[in-house]
Design an enzyme around this catalytic site. Structure first.
Site, PDB file in Angstrom:
ATOM      1  N   ASN A 188       0.414  -1.588   0.038  1.00  0.00           N
ATOM      2  CA  ASN A 188       0.327  -0.015   0.223  1.00  0.00           C
ATOM      3  C   ASN A 188       0.708   1.283  -0.051  1.00  0.00           C
ATOM      4  O   ASN A 188       1.869   1.384   1.172  1.00  0.00           O
ATOM      5  CB  ASN A 188      -1.405  -0.040   1.433  1.00  0.00           C
ATOM      6  CG  ASN A 188      -1.725   1.399   1.176  1.00  0.00           C
ATOM      7  OD1 ASN A 188      -0.986   2.213   0.723  1.00  0.00           O
ATOM      8  ND2 ASN A 188      -3.203   0.910   1.785  1.00  0.00           N
ATOM      9  N   LYS A 247       0.394   3.792   2.505  1.00  0.00           N
ATOM     10  CA  LYS A 247       0.303   3.233   4.333  1.00  0.00           C
ATOM     11  C   LYS A 247       2.439   3.300   4.310  1.00  0.00           C
ATOM     12  O   LYS A 247       2.785   4.361   5.193  1.00  0.00           O
ATOM     13  CB  LYS A 247       0.208   1.897   4.518  1.00  0.00           C
ATOM     14  CG  LYS A 247      -0.833   1.441   4.791  1.00  0.00           C
ATOM     15  CD  LYS A 247      -0.630   0.324   5.246  1.00  0.00           C
ATOM     16  CE  LYS A 247      -1.942  -0.922   5.412  1.00  0.00           C
ATOM     17  NZ  LYS A 247      -1.605  -2.038   5.756  1.00  0.00           N
ATOM     18  N   ASP A 307      -0.049  -4.205   9.154  1.00  0.00           N
ATOM     19  CA  ASP A 307      -1.490  -4.585   9.215  1.00  0.00           C
ATOM     20  C   ASP A 307      -2.549  -3.827   9.718  1.00  0.00           C
ATOM     21  O   ASP A 307      -2.765  -3.860  11.465  1.00  0.00           O
ATOM     22  CB  ASP A 307      -2.108  -6.051   9.051  1.00  0.00           C
ATOM     23  CG  ASP A 307      -3.331  -6.577   9.230  1.00  0.00           C
ATOM     24  OD1 ASP A 307      -2.830  -7.181   8.098  1.00  0.00           O
ATOM     25  OD2 ASP A 307      -4.466  -7.494   9.113  1.00  0.00           O
ATOM     26  N   TYR A 321     -11.105   4.162   4.963  1.00  0.00           N
ATOM     27  CA  TYR A 321     -12.260   4.396   4.930  1.00  0.00           C
ATOM     28  C   TYR A 321     -11.597   5.897   5.794  1.00  0.00           C
ATOM     29  O   TYR A 321     -12.802   6.556   6.637  1.00  0.00           O
ATOM     30  CB  TYR A 321     -12.865   3.505   5.971  1.00  0.00           C
ATOM     31  CG  TYR A 321     -12.902   3.010   5.646  1.00  0.00           C
ATOM     32  CD1 TYR A 321     -14.100   2.136   5.290  1.00  0.00           C
ATOM     33  CD2 TYR A 321     -11.878   1.757   5.572  1.00  0.00           C
ATOM     34  CE1 TYR A 321     -14.308   0.510   4.663  1.00  0.00           C
ATOM     35  CE2 TYR A 321     -11.584   0.207   4.996  1.00  0.00           C
ATOM     36  CZ  TYR A 321     -12.849  -0.305   4.978  1.00  0.00           C
ATOM     37  OH  TYR A 321     -13.317  -1.413   4.213  1.00  0.00           O
ATOM     38  N   ASP A 322     -10.758   6.434   5.642  1.00  0.00           N
ATOM     39  CA  ASP A 322     -10.629   8.366   5.938  1.00  0.00           C
ATOM     40  C   ASP A 322     -11.836   8.858   5.633  1.00  0.00           C
ATOM     41  O   ASP A 322     -12.496   9.876   6.955  1.00  0.00           O
ATOM     42  CB  ASP A 322      -9.431   8.895   5.091  1.00  0.00           C
ATOM     43  CG  ASP A 322      -7.681   7.998   6.201  1.00  0.00           C
ATOM     44  OD1 ASP A 322      -8.343   7.615   6.973  1.00  0.00           O
ATOM     45  OD2 ASP A 322      -6.871   8.213   5.155  1.00  0.00           O
ATOM     46  N   ARG A 347      -1.972   4.479  13.278  1.00  0.00           N
ATOM     47  CA  ARG A 347      -0.535   3.579  12.812  1.00  0.00           C
ATOM     48  C   ARG A 347       0.472   4.410  13.675  1.00  0.00           C
ATOM     49  O   ARG A 347       1.921   4.461  13.750  1.00  0.00           O
ATOM     50  CB  ARG A 347      -0.404   4.352  11.404  1.00  0.00           C
ATOM     51  CG  ARG A 347       0.585   2.927  10.317  1.00  0.00           C
ATOM     52  CD  ARG A 347       0.403   3.418   8.993  1.00  0.00           C
ATOM     53  NE  ARG A 347      -0.909   2.337   8.225  1.00  0.00           N
ATOM     54  CZ  ARG A 347      -2.023   2.919   8.396  1.00  0.00           C
ATOM     55  NH1 ARG A 347      -2.366   4.301   8.219  1.00  0.00           N
ATOM     56  NH2 ARG A 347      -2.705   1.227   7.761  1.00  0.00           N
TER      57      ARG A 347
HETATM   58  P1  IMP Z   1      -4.124  -4.402   4.799  1.00  0.00           P
HETATM   59  O1  IMP Z   1      -2.901  -4.114   6.746  1.00  0.00           O
HETATM   60  O2  IMP Z   1      -2.995  -3.919   4.208  1.00  0.00           O
HETATM   61  O3  IMP Z   1      -4.678  -5.359   5.840  1.00  0.00           O
HETATM   62  O4  IMP Z   1      -5.063  -3.126   4.766  1.00  0.00           O
HETATM   63  C1  IMP Z   1      -6.221  -2.537   5.533  1.00  0.00           C
HETATM   64  C2  IMP Z   1      -6.853  -2.013   5.309  1.00  0.00           C
HETATM   65  O5  IMP Z   1      -7.900  -0.593   6.482  1.00  0.00           O
HETATM   66  C3  IMP Z   1      -7.045  -0.824   3.947  1.00  0.00           C
HETATM   67  O6  IMP Z   1      -6.737  -0.952   2.516  1.00  0.00           O
HETATM   68  C4  IMP Z   1      -7.959   0.380   4.329  1.00  0.00           C
HETATM   69  O7  IMP Z   1      -9.131   0.069   3.596  1.00  0.00           O
HETATM   70  C5  IMP Z   1      -7.818  -0.010   5.297  1.00  0.00           C
HETATM   71  N1  IMP Z   1      -7.504   1.288   6.756  1.00  0.00           N
HETATM   72  C6  IMP Z   1      -6.153   0.706   7.649  1.00  0.00           C
HETATM   73  N2  IMP Z   1      -5.372   2.146   8.183  1.00  0.00           N
HETATM   74  C7  IMP Z   1      -6.509   3.017   7.390  1.00  0.00           C
HETATM   75  C8  IMP Z   1      -6.513   4.357   7.685  1.00  0.00           C
HETATM   76  O8  IMP Z   1      -5.314   4.749   8.321  1.00  0.00           O
HETATM   77  N3  IMP Z   1      -7.226   5.171   6.955  1.00  0.00           N
HETATM   78  C9  IMP Z   1      -7.789   4.338   6.338  1.00  0.00           C
HETATM   79  N4  IMP Z   1      -8.325   3.169   5.776  1.00  0.00           N
HETATM   80  C10 IMP Z   1      -6.957   2.636   6.675  1.00  0.00           C
END
Ligand code: IMP
Length: 203
Positions: free
Chosen positions: A24, A27, A77, A159-160, A186
């Site tokens: 991502n 991220k 994650d 989802y921000d 985070r």
């Molecule tokens: P993963 O950690 O790659 O499985 O992804 C976690 C998912 O949670 C992301 O793709 C977002 O859809 C959501 N997510 C995680 N952190 C955030 C954030 O800081 N803002 C908005 N959505 C988030």
């Protein structure tokens, strides 16, 4: 994707680097911003996120990078836990809608919550630090808030646009990244990682 973090504060005495595993780009940007002075470079590693918890998935991602590069790595994650949806979308946050664009994710969430009066929610982030020896440490950050009824703002990702942190009027997507990166789940998890590395340098 595994990315190299170039941060003097995180280097071990042998000048090895800490690697980060994520696919991502948002991220990577946030982690780079929060850990400061980081240069991020991509190396493609994909992991099937089939764990039952954020911890399991973060450890799995970090272990894949350690196996490939033979040096310490971190992985995150994260996801959104919504009270009136019995904790959903949770560890499935990234795959809650297809395709998982921010618009689709937010729209589906708002639709599912159409009849929810109590709109409490929290973002959770687990950072796993894995050493080549197999030693594992995890660091958890949580940001409590509410899911508003309409999307607001253009910043951030996921989802921000529908998440408003407790005590604030703006959604994550309406605030400058610098503010989100001070208060987010985070940011909290990475602060714990930084504190840990300050007294336990990678070797
Ligand atoms: P993963 O950690 O790659 O499985 O992804 C976690 C998912 O949670 C992301 O793709 C977002 O859809 C959501 N997510 C995680 N952190 C955030 C954030 O800081 N803002 C908005 N959505 C988030």
């Amino acid at each position: 994707m595994a990315s190299k973090i170039r941060n003097p504060n995180l280097r071990n005495p042998n000048n090895e680097e800490l690697l980060i595993a994520t696919t991502n780009q948002h991220k990577i940007k946030e982690i780079a911003h929060i850990l400061k002075g980081i240069r991020v470079m991509g190396n493609g590693i994909r992991v099937n996120e089939d764990g039952r918890t954020f911890e399991e998935n973060a450890i799995k991602k970090a272990k894949a990078v350690v196996r490939k590069f033979g040096q310490s790595a971190i992985a995150d994650d994260s996801g959104l836990i919504v009270n009136c949806l019995q904790g959903k979308p949770g560890i499935k946050s990234a795959r809650f809608a297809t395709p998982p664009t921010p618009e689709n994710l937010c729209r589906k969430l708002l639709k599912k919550m159409a009849s929810c009066k109590a709109r409490g929610a929290k973002f959770v982030c687990v950072i796993a630090l894995v050493y080549p020896s197999g030693k594992v440490r995890t660091f958890k950050g949580v940001c409590h808030g509410r899911i508003i009824k309409k999307m607001r703002g253009k910043e951030g990702f996921g989802y921000d646009p529908v998440f408003r942190p407790c005590g604030l009027k703006k959604t994550f997507a309406e605030m400058p990244p610098a503010i989100k990166n001070r208060i987010s789940h985070r940011a909290m998890a990475l602060k714990k990682l930084k504190d840990y590395l300050a007294v336990n340098p990678i070797r």
